[in-house]
Structure formats: structure tokens, C-alpha cells
Design an enzyme around this catalytic site. Structure first.
Site, PDB file in Angstrom:
ATOM      1  N   ARG A  46       0.859  -1.182   0.000  1.00 10.19           N
ATOM      2  CA  ARG A  46       0.000   0.000   0.000  1.00 10.19           C
ATOM      3  C   ARG A  46       0.897   1.234   0.000  1.00 10.19           C
ATOM      4  O   ARG A  46       1.932   1.257   0.713  1.00 10.19           O
ATOM      5  CB  ARG A  46      -0.895   0.031   1.246  1.00 10.19           C
ATOM      6  CG  ARG A  46      -2.080  -0.929   1.227  1.00 10.19           C
ATOM      7  CD  ARG A  46      -3.141  -0.547   0.199  1.00 10.19           C
ATOM      8  NE  ARG A  46      -4.276  -1.463   0.214  1.00 10.19           N
ATOM      9  CZ  ARG A  46      -4.391  -2.553  -0.548  1.00 10.19           C
ATOM     10  NH1 ARG A  46      -3.437  -2.869  -1.413  1.00 10.19           N
ATOM     11  NH2 ARG A  46      -5.461  -3.325  -0.470  1.00 10.19           N
TER      12      ARG A  46
ATOM     13  N   GLU B 139      -4.374   7.364  -5.035  1.00 10.27           N
ATOM     14  CA  GLU B 139      -4.600   6.675  -6.312  1.00 10.27           C
ATOM     15  C   GLU B 139      -5.920   7.147  -6.921  1.00 10.27           C
ATOM     16  O   GLU B 139      -6.917   7.168  -6.196  1.00 10.27           O
ATOM     17  CB  GLU B 139      -4.625   5.163  -6.074  1.00 10.27           C
ATOM     18  CG  GLU B 139      -3.285   4.656  -5.545  1.00 10.27           C
ATOM     19  CD  GLU B 139      -3.279   3.157  -5.205  1.00 10.27           C
ATOM     20  OE1 GLU B 139      -4.275   2.462  -5.466  1.00 10.27           O
ATOM     21  OE2 GLU B 139      -2.265   2.700  -4.668  1.00 10.27           O
TER      22      GLU B 139
ATOM     23  N   HIS C 277      -1.833   0.026  -9.837  1.00  4.20           N
ATOM     24  CA  HIS C 277      -2.367  -0.922  -8.838  1.00  4.20           C
ATOM     25  C   HIS C 277      -2.989  -2.157  -9.518  1.00  4.20           C
ATOM     26  O   HIS C 277      -4.184  -2.414  -9.409  1.00  4.20           O
ATOM     27  CB  HIS C 277      -3.399  -0.218  -7.921  1.00  4.20           C
ATOM     28  CG  HIS C 277      -3.548  -0.914  -6.599  1.00  4.20           C
ATOM     29  ND1 HIS C 277      -3.811  -0.253  -5.418  1.00  4.20           N
ATOM     30  CD2 HIS C 277      -3.486  -2.227  -6.256  1.00  4.20           C
ATOM     31  CE1 HIS C 277      -3.902  -1.119  -4.425  1.00  4.20           C
ATOM     32  NE2 HIS C 277      -3.708  -2.324  -4.912  1.00  4.20           N
TER      33      HIS C 277
END
Ligand code: NAP
Ligand code: GLV
Ligand code: GLV
Length: 327
Positions: free
Chosen positions: A238, A267, A286
Site C-alpha cells: 500500500r 490513487e 495498482h
């Protein structure tokens, strides 16, 4: 009467079709995530909520949905959900562990090799018309993964799968984790180390801890200074585990050689981020678990957790088992 459930995005059909067959399902069918207000409005009267890691699920949202019995996360990480508040309200939380481990480990290796051997930079060089000399003795020199030292922060499911792949690259494996992993030490010849030793001795450092109060900001400027100037930092866990401003400083000033990132503080990355100005960072949107098969299995697992819970059973992948205590 069928229970109502709200699904915050179009997850793969392998899960969505099961959810639609079992429940009165409301599915958010836009690409953009629903805002908190939209979830609250859409999920009124719902017993189940299927969430993505980009949906912040807090106490206020839970209080606004009093019929809620389960939050079924379509991901292994669940730092977007206030687990304590869920448990206090007797809401079950589930996730999708295990099935995405190998896919995420593969992606981690893609980043390790991309950052070490400067693959995206080389691709930009070719496409940009800069390849003018047939074979440059010193063009785009990178670092060897083979035979180097790999430091794994967080030796859990994904960290271990990354370590298995490192054996084929004849790497020395160091790891830093909360508990000792004797089996892995024996099987892969891995050595447990302090965070400082790992950072000082590794050529490639890869992060696999969940985001918690303990791991937030775990890698800051002091830690980056401990790393070798030739080292590569990879993060598929993360974003907030790394202090992103410190990382930008370290990459820009040569404190470390490069980074491979699948996750970010925010993000999608804001367009004004200084990360875009750095050649020595590889950035992915991601996509750790993003293979066709794995996303289908995650959807199935997420649906199975939802169905089990709403049928009154303990779901296979419960995150807060204490919710069922003192019933
Ligand atoms: P996991 O099996 O729970 O592994 C996490 C490991 O981190 C555990 O082994 C744990 O140590 C260790 N750890 C936790 N807190 C720590 C601390 N304070 N200091 C040192 N070590 C600590 O989880 P996983 O399935 O491997 O997934 C890891 C994370 O990857 C997820 O939480 C998620 O955020 C992220 N992820 C990202 C993607 C992506 O698309 N990029 C995909 C999947 C997962 P012990 O075992 O020693 O207790
Ligand atoms: C993805 O990041 C996950 O936690 O599954
Ligand atoms: C490179 O292509 C070589 O033959 O060394």
C-alpha cells in the site's frame, strides 16, 4: 424475500452472477467509484455491501446503513474499512486472501526486473527515436537481480511467494517480519534480519506488509538513507507504507537507484506529482492481482463470503472473527 445487497463496482461475472441470483442486488455500474453519499443512498435497507479497496468504509457510513450485516471486500487488503467500528456494530468483514498471492508475486517480480534493468525507460528510448547506435557498450546499464540480495519486508503469503521466485535467481534472501518463519528459513535459506540490517544489506527491497498504524510511514527518509545507493525499492503493498515525499527526494538525489511502484499515497496519482519527472521509477496503476483468472476467483470468493454470511454461516474468509463472540 431476498436480502438486498449493494455492490460498489462491476466485479467479474463469476461473482456478480452468483450475487444477482441469490440477492436483490444493486450494482454501481459506472467506472468511477460511488461517493460515500452515493453508497449510503444506494445501499439503504441492504444487508450486504461488496466493496473495493478504493471505497472508504467508516463508522458514519455504517451508522447510516443500520441493516448492514456484512462488508465483503473484493481484495485481500482491507485498510479502507474501519474494522473496529464494524465489529462494534456486529458487522462481519471478509476479504479475498490467498488466491491472488501468486499473481501479485509475479507482478512484484515484473517490477523488480523492470526497475533493475530499466525496462520501461529502455522502451521509451526505442519509441522516442533515441536508439541511434546499434549496440552501446554503456547504454542503459542496469543492475543484476541474479546473485544479489533480496530484502523482503513482511514475510506473509505474498512475501513468501516472492521469496520462492528468488531462489531461481540465486539470491540471498533477508526478511523482516513480526514473527520468525522457521520453515521458510529452512526451505529457502532465508535469514531473519532487523529492518535496519535488511535495508543496509539488500540490493532489492520489496514491501509486503498490510497498511496498519504500525506500518504507515515505515519507510521514511531515515530508512531510505540506510539503503545502498545502488538499491531498488519495490512496493506492491500500500502506498502510505512509504513516505512518498521522502521517496521522491531519495530518487531525485540518488540516495537509491530506482523504484518500482504499484501503489501510491493517493490513487490515481495526481497529475502534478513529482514522480512523473523521475526516469528511475516504474509506475503501475495498482494491478497486482489483475489477471483474468485471479480476478474471477476473487469475485467468486467475495460472493461466497457474502452468501455464507447472509445464510447465517461463518464465511470462509472472515477478517473480524471476534464479531461472533458473546452472542
Ligand atoms: P499477509 O499474508 O497477511 O502478509 C503480511 C505480512 O506482513 C505478515 O506476514 C505479517 O507478519 C507482516 N507484518 C504485518 N505487520 C508488520 C509489521 N508491523 N512489521 C513487520 N511485518 C509486519 O498478507 P498478504 O496476502 O501477503 O498481502 C499483503 C498486503 O499486500 C495486503 O495487505 C495488501 O495491502 C497488499 N496487496 C496488494 C496487491 C496489489 O494489487 N498491489 C495485491 C494483493 C495484496 P507476521 O506473519 O510475521 O505476523
Ligand atoms: C489489492 O491491493 C488487494 O489488497 O487485494
Ligand atoms: C549481446 O547481444 C551479446 O551477444 O553479448
Amino acid at each position: 424475500m431476498k436480502e438486498r445487497v449493494f455492490v460498489t463496482r462491476m466485479i467479474p461475472d463469476e461473482g456478480l452472477n452468483r450475487i444477482r441470483a441469490e440477492f436483490d442486488a444493486i450494482v454501481w455500474n459506472k467506472d468511477e467509484p460511488p461517493s460515500k453519499e452515493k453508497i449510503i443512498k444506494g445501499a439503504q435497507g441492504c444487508a450486504g455491501l461488496v466493496t473495493l479497496l478504493s471505497d472508504p468504509i467508516d463508522a458514519e457510513l455504517m451508522d447510516a446503513l443500520p441493516a448492514l450485516k456484512i462488508i465483503a471486500q473484493y481484495a485481500v487488503g482491507y485498510d479502507n474499512i474501519d474494522i473496529k467500528s464494524a465489529t462494534d456494530r456486529r458487522i462481519v468483514v471478509t476479504n479475498t486472501p490467498g488466491i491472488l498471492t501468486e499473481t501479485t508475486a509475479d507482478l512484484t517480480w515484473a517490477l523488480i526486473l523492470s526497475a533493475s534493468r530499466r525496462i520501461p525507460e529502455a522502451d521509451r528510448y526505442v519509441r522516442g527515436g533515441d536508439w541511434k547506435v546499434a549496440w552501446g557498450p554503456k547504454t542503459l546499464l542496469g543492475r543484476d537481480a541474479f546473485g544479489s540480495t533480496l530484502g523482503i519486508i513482511g514475510m506473509g503469503r505474498i512475501g513468501t511467494a516472492v521469496a520462492h521466485r528468488a531462489v531461481g535467481f540465486s539470491m540471498r534472501i533477508l526478511y523482516y517480519s513480526k514473527s520468525r518463519k522457521e520453515e521458510i528459513e529452512k526451505e529457502l535459506n532465508a535469514e531473519r534480519a532487523s529492518l535496519e540490517t535488511l535495508l543496509r544489506e539488500s540490493d532489492i527491497v520489496t514491501i509486503h506488509v498490510p497498511l496498519t498504524d504500525d506500518t504507515r510511514g515505515m519507510i521514511g527518509i531515515n530508512e531510505l538513507r540506510m539503503m545502498k545507493r545502488s538499491a531498488i525499492l519495490v512496493n506492491t503493498s500500500r502506498g502510505p507504507v512509504i513516505d512518498e515525499d521522502a521517496l521522491i527526494q531519495a530518487l531525485g538525489s540518488g540516495l537509491i537507484a530506482g523504484a518500482g511502484l504499484d501503489v501510491f499515497r493517493k490513487e490515481p496519482i495526481p497529475s502534478e506529482s513529482a514522480l512523473f519527472e523521475l526516469e528511475n521509477v516504474v509506475m503501475l496503476p495498482h494491478i497486482g492481482s489483475a489477471s483474468v483468472d485471479t480476478r474471477a476467483k476473487m469475485a467468486e470468493m467475495c460472493a461466497a463470503n457474502l452468501i455464507a454470511t447472509l445464510q447465517g454461516n461463518t464465511p470462509p474468509n472472515i477478517v473480524n472473527p471476534e464479531v461472533n463472540e458473546n452472542e
